[in-house]
Design a protein around this motif. Sequence first.
Motif, short mmCIF file in Angstrom:
data_model
loop_
_atom_site.label_atom_id
_atom_site.label_comp_id
_atom_site.label_asym_id
_atom_site.label_seq_id
_atom_site.Cartn_x
_atom_site.Cartn_y
_atom_site.Cartn_z
N SER A 17 0.83 -1.21 0.00
CA SER A 17 0.00 0.00 0.00
C SER A 17 0.86 1.25 0.00
O SER A 17 0.46 2.29 -0.55
CB SER A 17 -0.93 0.00 1.22
OG SER A 17 -1.80 -1.11 1.16
N ASP A 21 3.18 4.85 -5.98
CA ASP A 21 2.35 4.62 -7.17
C ASP A 21 2.96 5.23 -8.42
O ASP A 21 2.81 4.68 -9.53
CB ASP A 21 0.94 5.19 -6.94
CG ASP A 21 0.06 4.22 -6.15
OD1 ASP A 21 0.52 3.10 -5.88
OD2 ASP A 21 -1.07 4.60 -5.81
N HIS A 45 -6.51 -2.49 -5.73
CA HIS A 45 -5.68 -1.29 -5.89
C HIS A 45 -5.03 -1.26 -7.26
O HIS A 45 -5.03 -0.23 -7.95
CB HIS A 45 -4.62 -1.23 -4.79
CG HIS A 45 -3.70 -0.06 -4.90
ND1 HIS A 45 -4.11 1.24 -4.66
CD2 HIS A 45 -2.38 0.01 -5.25
CE1 HIS A 45 -3.09 2.06 -4.84
NE2 HIS A 45 -2.03 1.34 -5.21
#
Length: 358
Positions: A17, A21, A45
């Motif tokens: 997480s 990104d 995700h």
Amino acid sequence: MVHTRAQTKKMLHASISRFNDDLFTEILLRLPAPSIFRFKSVSKHWRLLLSRKHFIQRYDQISKSPTGLIATDIYVPFDVENPSTPPFRCLDSYFDRPGVEIVQSCNGLLLCVTRPKGPNGASKYYVFNPTTKQLALIPPIPGGPSAIWFMGLAFHQTDCVRYKVVCVLSVGPDVGSYQIQVYSSDTKEWQISIESFSASIYFIRRGVFWNGAVYWASFFDKIKYWYFKIDDQQLHTLPLPLGLIPSVAVTNYLGESRGHLHLIASKKFQGGMLCQRLKVYEMFVKYQLQLNAISKYGPRYALQVMDVVRGEEEEDTFLVLKTLDKIITYNLFCSDETKLTCILRTRVLSFIITQIRP
């Protein structure tokens, strides 16, 4: 310290997480489309990240450009010094009828048709993947044969299973009255999207899929641009690009490359001569071409714009042009001495031009 399996899984999930990104996106942008499709099933995700409009647009911009084109039944590589291997030699062996015609190419898929020999037969449309050699027959439109004026694919390479086929056909006794139906590979059915609308025949014969919609441009009558948005199933009018004057311009080309929609327009014929300038629009004037250098390949009145191919770097962008007996590429950024390259010499005057994208 020894962690339990549940703690380890929780820590691993937290690490994923926290993964950057932006860096992750840069890695994924370099992967082939089948890998992107498989990675969508890793987690919610990842699926959300890979389905975002921003990612899809960037993927279009850096994905490989077409390596060549199909001219009738001849494969023509863009790079004649380092020619690429054609994805297929002959399509007939994959179909149940000879004489296969390529109607359209869309992000790696081909829409093909086989015509009947007799007057009572019906054309058959297929979607063909030249990479996997998979073939899918499109069922006929319900209600019997109709006058089909446009049939086109709507497909994006990051969604390797789903595609749609958009059909424009004439309806009713009124001349110039048309209907739009859409076939979905998910439902395997045709559905009417627009019951009736009016347009010129020449307007709806050519269309291109881009950014979730099919776009049409008028080539012979009053300049106007429409697009059919796949999601809302509505027909919209596209504003004219800045600087384009409808009263003095004519559309020469409408197409897509690397996620960019290109429109080429020139001044209308004056005294039988074609204007010496072509303007390439992307909602504004993107490029302007002087055609003097092309005269050595033949008269300008015989010039036909076949394709605009965006390079990975903008200076690698080129046009594909057809003269009376040649197909040439025209680099937009080189000097006049080096920008023109003849990639095919032929006397065949009728061409089906199809981009081939890996």
